[in-house]
Design an enzyme around this catalytic site. Structure first.
Site, PDB file in Angstrom:
ATOM      1  N   CYS A 170       0.817  -1.225   0.000  1.00 41.74           N
ATOM      2  CA  CYS A 170       0.000   0.000   0.000  1.00 41.74           C
ATOM      3  C   CYS A 170       0.844   1.265   0.000  1.00 41.74           C
ATOM      4  CB  CYS A 170      -0.921   0.023   1.216  1.00 41.74           C
ATOM      5  SG  CYS A 170      -2.041  -1.374   1.211  1.00 41.74           S
ATOM      6  N   HIS A 226      -3.983   7.093   1.789  1.00 39.67           N
ATOM      7  CA  HIS A 226      -4.202   5.772   1.196  1.00 39.67           C
ATOM      8  C   HIS A 226      -5.640   5.328   1.448  1.00 39.67           C
ATOM      9  CE1 HIS A 226      -3.870   1.671   0.088  1.00 39.67           C
ATOM     10  NE2 HIS A 226      -3.927   1.221   1.326  1.00 39.67           N
ATOM     11  N   ASN A 260     -10.006  -0.565  -2.046  1.00 42.34           N
ATOM     12  CA  ASN A 260      -8.566  -0.409  -1.829  1.00 42.34           C
ATOM     13  C   ASN A 260      -7.817  -1.023  -3.023  1.00 42.34           C
ATOM     14  OD1 ASN A 260      -5.918  -0.526  -0.972  1.00 42.34           O
ATOM     15  ND2 ASN A 260      -6.378  -1.430   1.031  1.00 42.34           N
TER      16      ASN A 260
HETATM   17  O1  UT7 Z   1      -4.271  -1.180   2.903  1.00 38.73           O
HETATM   18  C1  UT7 Z   1      -4.025  -1.609   4.206  1.00 38.73           C
HETATM   19  C2  UT7 Z   1      -4.762  -2.845   4.367  1.00 38.73           C
HETATM   20  N1  UT7 Z   1      -5.864  -3.003   5.194  1.00 38.73           N
HETATM   21  C3  UT7 Z   1      -6.456  -2.168   6.056  1.00 38.73           C
HETATM   22  O2  UT7 Z   1      -6.107  -1.036   6.249  1.00 38.73           O
HETATM   23  C4  UT7 Z   1      -7.608  -2.743   6.786  1.00 38.73           C
HETATM   24  C5  UT7 Z   1      -7.725  -2.252   8.198  1.00 38.73           C
HETATM   25  N2  UT7 Z   1      -8.863  -2.851   8.896  1.00 38.73           N
HETATM   26  C6  UT7 Z   1     -10.160  -2.619   8.583  1.00 38.73           C
HETATM   27  O3  UT7 Z   1     -10.424  -1.875   7.661  1.00 38.73           O
HETATM   28  C7  UT7 Z   1     -11.243  -3.251   9.439  1.00 38.73           C
HETATM   29  O4  UT7 Z   1     -10.656  -3.883  10.543  1.00 38.73           O
HETATM   30  C8  UT7 Z   1     -12.127  -4.272   8.670  1.00 38.73           C
HETATM   31  C9  UT7 Z   1     -13.007  -3.518   7.665  1.00 38.73           C
HETATM   32  C10 UT7 Z   1     -11.275  -5.305   7.965  1.00 38.73           C
HETATM   33  C11 UT7 Z   1     -13.055  -5.004   9.634  1.00 38.73           C
HETATM   34  O5  UT7 Z   1     -13.856  -4.102  10.368  1.00 38.73           O
HETATM   35  P1  UT7 Z   1     -14.029  -4.265  11.937  1.00 38.73           P
HETATM   36  O6  UT7 Z   1     -14.969  -3.239  12.382  1.00 38.73           O
HETATM   37  O7  UT7 Z   1     -12.648  -4.267  12.553  1.00 38.73           O
HETATM   38  O8  UT7 Z   1     -14.739  -5.669  12.061  1.00 38.73           O
HETATM   39  P2  UT7 Z   1     -14.231  -7.022  12.747  1.00 38.73           P
HETATM   40  O9  UT7 Z   1     -13.071  -7.609  12.016  1.00 38.73           O
HETATM   41  O10 UT7 Z   1     -14.059  -6.791  14.206  1.00 38.73           O
HETATM   42  O11 UT7 Z   1     -15.467  -7.957  12.528  1.00 38.73           O
HETATM   43  C12 UT7 Z   1     -16.745  -7.688  13.122  1.00 38.73           C
HETATM   44  C13 UT7 Z   1     -17.728  -8.739  12.674  1.00 38.73           C
HETATM   45  C14 UT7 Z   1     -17.236 -10.159  12.854  1.00 38.73           C
HETATM   46  O12 UT7 Z   1     -18.329 -10.959  13.258  1.00 38.73           O
HETATM   47  P3  UT7 Z   1     -18.510 -11.359  14.819  1.00 38.73           P
HETATM   48  O13 UT7 Z   1     -17.272 -12.117  15.166  1.00 38.73           O
HETATM   49  O14 UT7 Z   1     -18.622 -10.051  15.552  1.00 38.73           O
HETATM   50  O15 UT7 Z   1     -19.750 -12.150  14.797  1.00 38.73           O
HETATM   51  C15 UT7 Z   1     -16.831 -10.573  11.449  1.00 38.73           C
HETATM   52  O16 UT7 Z   1     -16.942 -11.972  11.250  1.00 38.73           O
HETATM   53  O17 UT7 Z   1     -18.002  -8.594  11.274  1.00 38.73           O
HETATM   54  C16 UT7 Z   1     -17.857  -9.852  10.617  1.00 38.73           C
HETATM   55  N3  UT7 Z   1     -17.429  -9.622   9.245  1.00 38.73           N
HETATM   56  C17 UT7 Z   1     -18.297  -9.424   8.231  1.00 38.73           C
HETATM   57  N4  UT7 Z   1     -19.633  -9.411   8.197  1.00 38.73           N
HETATM   58  C18 UT7 Z   1     -20.222  -9.169   6.999  1.00 38.73           C
HETATM   59  C19 UT7 Z   1     -16.164  -9.516   8.752  1.00 38.73           C
HETATM   60  N5  UT7 Z   1     -16.198  -9.256   7.437  1.00 38.73           N
HETATM   61  C20 UT7 Z   1     -17.507  -9.197   7.075  1.00 38.73           C
HETATM   62  C21 UT7 Z   1     -18.178  -8.949   5.884  1.00 38.73           C
HETATM   63  N6  UT7 Z   1     -19.529  -8.950   5.883  1.00 38.73           N
HETATM   64  N7  UT7 Z   1     -17.521  -8.693   4.734  1.00 38.73           N
END
Ligand code: UT7
Length: 353
Positions: A113, A280, A310
């Site tokens: 990135c 980014h 992204n």
């Molecule tokens: O370029 C650099 C690369 N990446 C980044 O910068 C990414 C940085 N991180 C993020 O953007 C966020 O952490 C995410 C968007 C990846 C995730 O968001 P979050 O608010 O941190 O969610 P989480 O990982 O804590 O997940 C919350 C819930 C989970 O379910 P439970 O365990 O609470 O029941 C996940 O299983 O959301 C669930 N979940 C989804 N639900 C529907 C994860 N992905 C999805 C999805 N659709 N696509």
């Protein structure tokens, strides 16, 4: 001497994939994706369309915008973590297909990135050293080949209209936190030596911390394994990147503001002097968090993640190009760039348009 961007261009695949379409092939929803990331749609490359093809499209339009021809360019820098081939990198493909002569060296860099930021720093260093005067810098990535697309790829790009099986749906859902975030695309800029001290790259600060590469990496394939890819690895899903989303999020909202403050200090300007900060495009919540930490109002922090997702090395040059063409960046403005990603690599740059 300063390095000035004299033209920019983008290469975006034609297939628009809305959040709802992803909801057909895995357990996700438009509402979840929008609220957690700000993404509404992304573009997916066609089969056979790689980061080199997108980069070449972007490079051709950047050359046109700069009123330059292939013969005017002294060197090429291509930043991507998803080259068409494991080796060589995309540089030689650009050199041959666009008709550059053999005396035009090509540098292939990764840095994920942060690839465009690192490439900008490299281009500036090559120019300031006096080695090269005009550099074509490309940042492009295609993420769709990473994903387990045998389970619905054709549906997402409108080549097939069917329901995925329950097994395919379950398999895709395993990767949903990553699949929904990424899109395919690239951008390019022409960077030139200029004697105009009022314009150009003022400063750039780069950082790396490799103590936790596991927070965002591809664990499974690589040359620590013999052979470097096996059927078992593929069956395990090892070629798919793994990401500790919350950890990367935390790093992004603290390290990018630090880097912006550091580069402002180096350049002898205040953060509030920045007219436009290009961040980014990984997550709208990260973008808003960085802006808040820096005390920058929303109008100084444009974003297009809602349309592209992204695109890794593509996000900054695509956003720069859009802001130049829509008048958001005007001559004389102080423009900041910042990124963080796998490595971790991060940094910031300051540019006088
Ligand atoms: O370029 C650099 C690369 N990446 C980044 O910068 C990414 C940085 N991180 C993020 O953007 C966020 O952490 C995410 C968007 C990846 C995730 O968001 P979050 O608010 O941190 O969610 P989480 O990982 O804590 O997940 C919350 C819930 C989970 O379910 P439970 O365990 O609470 O029941 C996940 O299983 O959301 C669930 N979940 C989804 N639900 C529907 C994860 N992905 C999805 C999805 N659709 N696509």
């Amino acid at each position: 001497m300063r390095s000035v961007i004299t033209g920019s261009g983008i290469g975006i695949p034609k297939n628009v994939v809305k959040n709802e379409i992803l909801g057909r092939i895995m357990d996700t929803s438009d509402e979840w994706i929008r609220t957690r990331s700000g993404i509404e749609q992304r573009h997916y490359a066609d089969p056979g369309q790689g980061s080199a093809e997108l980069g070449i499209e972007a490079a051709q339009s950047a050359l046109r915008a700069a009123s330059r021809e292939v013969k005017d360019i002294d060197a090429i820098v291509f930043a991507t973590m998803t080259p068409n081939h494991f080796f060589p990198g995309n540089g030689p493909l650009v050199q041959a297909r666009m008709g550059f002569d053999e005396a035009t060296p090509t540098f292939d860099i990764r840095q994920q990135c942060s690839g465009f930021l690192y490439g900008l720093d490299l281009a500036d260093s090559l120019i300031r050293s006096g080695k090269h005067r005009r550099i074509l810098l490309i940042g492009a990535d295609v993420h769709t080949p990473f994903m387990p697309w045998q389970n619905g790829w054709d549906i997402t790009i409108g080549r097939e209209d069917r329901q995925v099986t329950p097994e395919e749906y379950a398999e895709n859902t395993k990767y949903r936190d990553r699949i929904v975030l990424f899109g395919d695309g690239g951008g390019a800029v022409v960077v030139e030596a200029s004697d105009d001290e009022e314009r150009g790259l003022l400063a750039s600060k780069l950082f790396t911390n490799g103590s936790n590469i596991e927070s965002l990496y591809v664990a499974g394939v690589g040359f620590r394994h013999r052979p470097y890819v096996t059927k078992q690895q593929i069956d395990n899903g090892d070629p798919v990147p793994t990401m500790e989303g919350r950890e990367v999020f935390k790093q992004a909202v603290s390290k990018m503001p630090e880097a912006v403050r550091a580069v402002c200090k180096t350049a002898g300007v205040e953060v509030s002097d920045i007219d436009v900060l290009l961040i980014h495009q990984a997550n709208l919540r990260i973008i808003e968090g960085v802006a808040k930490q820096l005390g920058l109002p929303a109008e100084k922090v444009p974003h297009n993640i809602e349309r592209y997702g992204n695109t890794t090395a593509g996000t900054l040059p695509i956003l720069f190009h859009e802001c130049v063409t829509n008048g958001r960046i005007k001559p004389g403005m102080l423009v900041g760039f910042t990124a963080l990603g796998s490595g971790l690599h991060w940094g910031a740059a300051l540019y006088r348009a």
